[in-house]
Structure formats: structure tokens, C-alpha cells
Scaffold this motif. Structure first.
Motif, PDB file in Angstrom:
ATOM      1  N   GLY A 253      66.150  77.531 122.563  1.00 14.32           N
ATOM      2  CA  GLY A 253      64.754  77.287 122.939  1.00 14.32           C
ATOM      3  C   GLY A 253      64.555  75.876 123.478  1.00 14.32           C
ATOM      4  N   VAL A 254      65.177  74.914 122.819  1.00 15.67           N
ATOM      5  CA  VAL A 254      65.074  73.521 123.274  1.00 15.67           C
ATOM      6  C   VAL A 254      65.611  73.425 124.708  1.00 15.67           C
ATOM      7  CG1 VAL A 254      65.994  71.179 122.934  1.00 15.67           C
ATOM      8  CG2 VAL A 254      65.146  72.494 120.965  1.00 15.67           C
ATOM      9  N   TYR A 255      66.729  74.100 124.941  1.00 17.89           N
ATOM     10  CA  TYR A 255      67.325  74.096 126.290  1.00 17.89           C
ATOM     11  C   TYR A 255      66.381  74.764 127.295  1.00 17.89           C
ATOM     12  CZ  TYR A 255      70.335  75.166 130.210  1.00 17.89           C
ATOM     13  OH  TYR A 255      70.844  75.285 131.473  1.00 17.89           O
ATOM     14  N   LYS A 256      65.842  75.915 126.896  1.00 17.35           N
ATOM     15  CA  LYS A 256      64.947  76.657 127.806  1.00 17.35           C
ATOM     16  C   LYS A 256      63.761  75.800 128.215  1.00 17.35           C
ATOM     17  CE  LYS A 256      63.541  80.502 129.888  1.00 17.35           C
ATOM     18  NZ  LYS A 256      63.400  81.800 129.245  1.00 17.35           N
ATOM     19  N   GLY A 257      63.212  75.057 127.252  1.00 21.58           N
ATOM     20  CA  GLY A 257      62.061  74.199 127.562  1.00 21.58           C
ATOM     21  C   GLY A 257      62.406  73.173 128.638  1.00 21.58           C
ATOM     22  N   PHE A 258      63.529  72.495 128.448  1.00 21.86           N
ATOM     23  CA  PHE A 258      63.924  71.483 129.436  1.00 21.86           C
ATOM     24  C   PHE A 258      64.337  72.130 130.765  1.00 21.86           C
ATOM     25  CE2 PHE A 258      64.570  68.795 125.561  1.00 21.86           C
ATOM     26  CZ  PHE A 258      63.659  67.809 125.902  1.00 21.86           C
ATOM     27  N   LYS A 259      64.917  73.325 130.663  1.00 24.51           N
ATOM     28  CA  LYS A 259      65.324  74.032 131.874  1.00 24.51           C
ATOM     29  C   LYS A 259      64.087  74.401 132.707  1.00 24.51           C
ATOM     30  CE  LYS A 259      67.599  78.314 133.033  1.00 24.51           C
ATOM     31  NZ  LYS A 259      68.076  79.556 132.442  1.00 24.51           N
ATOM     32  N   ASP A 260      63.030  74.837 132.038  1.00 21.18           N
ATOM     33  CA  ASP A 260      61.771  75.128 132.736  1.00 21.18           C
ATOM     34  C   ASP A 260      61.260  73.871 133.447  1.00 21.18           C
ATOM     35  OD1 ASP A 260      61.644  77.767 131.830  1.00 21.18           O
ATOM     36  OD2 ASP A 260      60.228  77.337 130.201  1.00 21.18           O
ATOM     37  N   LEU A 261      61.247  72.755 132.702  1.00 16.27           N
ATOM     38  CA  LEU A 261      60.717  71.509 133.272  1.00 16.27           C
ATOM     39  C   LEU A 261      61.542  71.075 134.483  1.00 16.27           C
ATOM     40  CD1 LEU A 261      60.034  69.549 129.940  1.00 16.27           C
ATOM     41  CD2 LEU A 261      58.323  70.593 131.444  1.00 16.27           C
ATOM     42  N   TYR A 262      62.838  71.308 134.382  1.00 18.14           N
ATOM     43  CA  TYR A 262      63.747  70.961 135.487  1.00 18.14           C
ATOM     44  C   TYR A 262      63.485  71.873 136.692  1.00 18.14           C
ATOM     45  CZ  TYR A 262      68.106  69.968 137.936  1.00 18.14           C
ATOM     46  OH  TYR A 262      69.036  69.612 138.878  1.00 18.14           O
ATOM     47  N   ALA A 263      63.350  73.158 136.406  1.00 14.35           N
ATOM     48  CA  ALA A 263      63.113  74.124 137.484  1.00 14.35           C
ATOM     49  C   ALA A 263      61.796  73.837 138.196  1.00 14.35           C
ATOM     50  CB  ALA A 263      63.106  75.547 136.922  1.00 14.35           C
ATOM     51  N   LEU A 264      60.831  73.302 137.451  1.00 15.81           N
ATOM     52  CA  LEU A 264      59.530  72.991 138.035  1.00 15.81           C
ATOM     53  C   LEU A 264      59.539  71.636 138.741  1.00 15.81           C
ATOM     54  CD1 LEU A 264      57.477  74.395 135.060  1.00 15.81           C
ATOM     55  CD2 LEU A 264      57.195  75.142 137.434  1.00 15.81           C
ATOM     56  N   GLY A 265      60.667  70.940 138.639  1.00 13.43           N
ATOM     57  CA  GLY A 265      60.792  69.639 139.311  1.00 13.43           C
ATOM     58  C   GLY A 265      60.125  68.501 138.553  1.00 13.43           C
ATOM     59  N   TRP A 266      59.833  68.707 137.276  1.00 12.48           N
ATOM     60  CA  TRP A 266      59.106  67.675 136.521  1.00 12.48           C
ATOM     61  C   TRP A 266      60.040  66.719 135.779  1.00 12.48           C
ATOM     62  CZ3 TRP A 266      55.225  71.810 134.328  1.00 12.48           C
ATOM     63  CH2 TRP A 266      54.408  72.245 135.386  1.00 12.48           C
ATOM     64  N   ILE A 267      61.296  67.106 135.605  1.00  6.94           N
ATOM     65  CA  ILE A 267      62.303  66.155 135.113  1.00  6.94           C
ATOM     66  C   ILE A 267      63.507  66.225 136.055  1.00  6.94           C
ATOM     67  CG2 ILE A 267      61.647  66.150 132.662  1.00  6.94           C
ATOM     68  CD1 ILE A 267      63.946  68.120 132.105  1.00  6.94           C
ATOM     69  N   GLN A 268      64.244  65.124 136.104  1.00  9.69           N
ATOM     70  CA  GLN A 268      65.375  65.058 137.048  1.00  9.69           C
ATOM     71  C   GLN A 268      66.677  65.508 136.399  1.00  9.69           C
ATOM     72  OE1 GLN A 268      64.114  64.702 139.940  1.00  9.69           O
ATOM     73  NE2 GLN A 268      62.226  64.188 138.828  1.00  9.69           N
TER      74      GLN A 268
END
Ligand SMILES: *Cc1c(COP(=O)(O)O)cnc(C)c1O
Ligand SMILES: [Zn+2]
Length: 416
Positions: A253-268
Motif C-alpha cells: 500500500g505504501v508503494y501504491k501511494g507513492f506510485k500513484d503520486l509518481y504517475a500523476l507527476g507530483w513526485i519525481q
């Protein structure tokens, strides 16, 4: 009840065969692969981008996990439970960072959730899904915290629930279920026995099942902890996150959260995720180190005092492995003694009192520094997954180990 269309979800995808399903087609696992066919929820990120932005999250006064609704598998106008889930503190633990020689150490305290563990994030999704389906009963099998979370959330919404618990679960955790009005089935067997009984009941009575990994939406609730970390760091991801691992649903779940943020372009960049297992419950560590096949590796006999991370065959092992491998993280193990000692070590420097499975993440940080998995310049989040008051026995053992005792004062009684 007809199921509402969820436009933010593209499809559900089997982690084994890659088959795609519409969310209205399948509730739990891939029909071709049974219990093993765990599904991943794949989102429509372009659509989500048109709905929400982190700037909006920051403006909202509601600190609950529902401010991330656009990224959750629930309808926009879904009924929501009364208990407030999410919005736990992320502490900038300067004393810890100085002691450890690290640039930054934050402690995310999920012991502050309504029922005192991170599992509330998953249970919240379960009650919303069950309400949308109009089911009469929600059921779960759990070593404790997942059940406590479901129990509390059901109590807050008058939802009948039946929980299968191994008899060996800590008394505080069973008590928590009973006071919240759950129907509790104490299983004279292991967690796996409880899990199987619960699946049988689901099939026989048409109950809604929130079992870890079997219900693919639990990951989606747990991922909100990563959105919070991102927000609390002012719209940034840390370099490393340490997560204790039993079934592997939390780290997935922790990974999925960051993966979403990455996919949305909000983290690099996605943080390196370090999965911390108990030495006596090290299935994923072994599989990772020896590059073993998760579909053929047999279960191990799990033995650890940290009951929340005791898992002979981690149910969510595929997601957990992907979390560590794709984030270029690592698995490591800590002994029960290291876990216990980590309870007062963390508490005495931060005031955060963790249950053994929560303190394991901190024990993991100490080990990660030793093994050069974490460097001085890294910014690190330690995820405390559960509250120490849940397992006083564990903490008492820790105090015995390090010889900490209260002083006894004899009071002189003077005669008048
Ligand atoms: C459930 C739990 C874990 C482990 O989570 P998994 O998803 O089983 O890996 C860790 N700590 C606490 C306190 C938990 O309740
Ligand atoms: Zn499949």
C-alpha cells in the motif's frame, strides 16, 4: 443493489496472469487463479488529474483520508463512516536523527488512528464498499489489528460484523472487538485456519470479506498513508521509508501511494522502501535475497513475539516484493530482542510508544544504517504501524531486557 460505476478506475488486474476485469465484474480475486490471483486496482490517472490536485488537499480542513477520494475506489457521493481515519502526525524526530547521524528522521505515528493501528485505513474502505453493496455482514480473519479496525469502524456505523481470530491473539486486541460489539469467533488454530474459516463463511452466507490480499481494495486504503507523508513534507517524498512486513499488504500500500503520486507527476522519485521482517518470520526476506519464485516457495513456520508481523506465507507477497524491488529498496530482518529493545529506544527519544510490530520498523532503521542501506544524507520516514498500549506484555519484556524498573519508595506511616 446496483453497483455504481467508478470512473476513476480503469480495471482490476490479476497479478499472476494479467487478465483485466471491470470493477463490477469481480469483488475479490481473479476467478482463474483463486486465492492466489490477487488483483491490483489500475486507475485512470488522466481522469484523476482533472478532478484533484495536492493544492486542493492542503486547503481542506478535513484531515481524514477522504480528502483523497478521487484516488480511492469509492463513489464521489459515497456514504462515509463517522470515525475519523487518517490525519496522523508525522514527527520531525530531531533527537533521533542527531543520535543516528542522519539528515532527517520522521516518525509517522499510526498508533494515533481511531483504533490505534494503520489497519483503520483499510477497514474504512471495507465499510464504505460494504455499504455500497448493501451487504448485511462484514467478516474478517485477523491476528488482531485488522479485526480491531473493522470492529471499530462497523460499530461507528451500526454494521453487523463477524470476526475470526486465532485464540493466541493478545487479550487487549480481543477485548477491543468485544467492547465494540463484534461477533467474535475464537479459532483454536492458526491465522491461516481463521482465514480459511472466514472464506468459507463468505462463500456460504454472501458476507462482505475484508481479508488482507483477498480483498484487493485494502491496499487502496493503506496507500493513503503515503499521500499524507507527501503532504506533510510539503509536497515531497522522503528518500527512504521503513515498514514492518507480515502479510505485505502495508508495504504494498505504501508503494501504491507513492506510485500513484509518481504517475500523476507530483513526485519525481519513489522512495526506497525497506521491508523489515522478524528473523522468525522472514519469508519475504529469504525470497528476495535468494530470488526465489513466490508462487512455488513453500510456507515457513513463523515464530515471533511481534504478532502483527507473524506470517508463514505472506498473503500479499507479490505486491510486497514489487514494492521493494521496484523502489530499489531492500528487505532485512531483526531479531525479537532487537524488536523489543526498539520499543523503549524509540519511545524514550520521541514519546511514541509502539507495539512490537511498529517498533520493528525502528529496529530496521538501526540495522539498515549498519548495512549501509541508509546513508547520512538520506531523509527517512519510520512508519510506526501500531500503538504500544495494544501489547503491554511486549513492552514489559523489553523493560526486563534492558533492566528498566520503577523505584520503590517505602512510605513511613507516623503514629499521631
Ligand atoms: C498488520 C500490521 C503490520 C504488518 O502489515 P502487513 O500488511 O501484514 O505486512 C505491521 N504492524 C502492525 C501494527 C500491524 O497491525
Ligand atoms: Zn489470474
Amino acid at each position: 443493489m446496483p453497483i455504481k460505476r467508478l470512473p476513476n478506475i480503469q480495471y482490476l488486474q490479476c497479478l499472476i496472469c494479467g487478465e483485466k476485469y471491470h470493477h463490477s465484474e469481480v469483488d475479490y480475486v481473479c476467478p482463474k487463479h483463486g486465492y492466489e490471483g490477487i488483483l491490483d486496482i489500475v486507475y485512470n490517472y488522466d481522469y484523476i488529474q482533472s478532478l484533484t490536485h495536492p493544492r486542493q488537499w492542503l486547503r481542506q480542513t478535513d484531515q481524514s483520508m477522504w480528502r483523497y477520494k478521487a484516488l480511492l475506489p469509492i463513489a464521489n457521493d459515497a456514504w462515509l463512516p463517522m470515525l475519523k481515519i487518517g490525519g496522523t502526525p508525522l514527527y520531525d524526530a530531531k533527537r533521533l536523527a542527531d543520535d543516528l547521524g542522519l539528515a532527517k528522521v520522521w516518525v509517522k505515528d499510526e498508533g494515533r488512528q481511531a483504533t490505534a493501528s494503520l489497519k483503520d485505513r483499510a477497514a474504512a474502505i471495507a465499510v464504505v464498499k460494504a455499504k455500497a453493496k448493501g451487504v448485511e455482514v462484514i467478516t474478517a480473519a485477523s491476528t488482531g489489528n485488522a479485526a480491531a479496525a473493522l470492529s471499530g469502524l462497523c460499530a461507528s456505523s451500526g454494521q453487523r460484523n463477524v470476526i475470526f481470530v486465532p485464540k493466541s491473539a493478545p487479550p487487549a486486541k480481543i477485548t477491543q472487538l468485544l467492547v465494540c460489539g463484534s461477533e467474535v469467533m475464537l479459532v483454536d488454530g492458526t491465522y491461516d485456519d481463521a482465514f480459511d474459516l472466514c472464506l468459507q463463511a463468505t462463500a456460504e452466507h454472501g458476507w462482505y470479506n475484508r481479508n488482507t490480499a483477498y480483498n484487493p481494495y485494502m491496499t487502496e486504503g493503506k496507500k493513503t498513508v503515503s499521500y499524507e507523508i507527501f503532504e506533510q513534507l510539503g509536497g515531497m517524498a522522503p528518500d527512504v521509508v521503513l515498514v514492518s512486513v507480515g502479510d505485505g499488504c502495508i508495504i504494498g500500500g505504501v508503494y501504491k501511494g507513492f506510485k500513484d503520486l509518481y504517475a500523476l507527476g507530483w513526485i519525481q522519485q519513489i522512495p526506497r522502501l525497506i521491508g523489515v521482517q522478524a528473523e522468525g518470520s522472514n519469508y519475504l526476506y529469504e525470497a528476495w535475497k535468494n530470488q526465489e519464485d513466490l508462487q512455488t516457495k513453500p510456507p515457513i513456520k513463523a515464530h515471533t513475539l511481534a504478532d502483527s508481523i507473524s506470517a508463514g506465507l505472506p498473503r500479499d507477497r507479490i505486491k510486497a516484493m514489487e514494492a521493494v524491488v521496484a523502489s530499489k529498496g531492500a528487505f532485512l530482518t531483526v531479531s525479537d530482542e532487537e524488536i523489543l529493545l526498539a520499543i523503549p529506544q524509540l519511545a524514550s527519544k520521541t514519546g511514541v510508544f509502539a507495539e512490537p510490530a511498529g517498533a520493528a520498523a525502528y529496529a530496521g532503521l538501526l540495522k539498515a544504517i549498519e548495512q549501509d542501506l541508509v546513508q547520512a544524507a538520506d531523509s527517512v520516514v519510520v512508519l510506526n504501524t501500531g500503538n504500544g498500549l495494544k501489547d503491554i506484555k511486549g513492552a514489559q519484556k523489553a523493560l526486563e531486557l534492558c533492566g528498566k524498573k520503577a523505584k520503590v519508595i517505602q512510605v513511613q506511616r507516623h503514629r499521631v
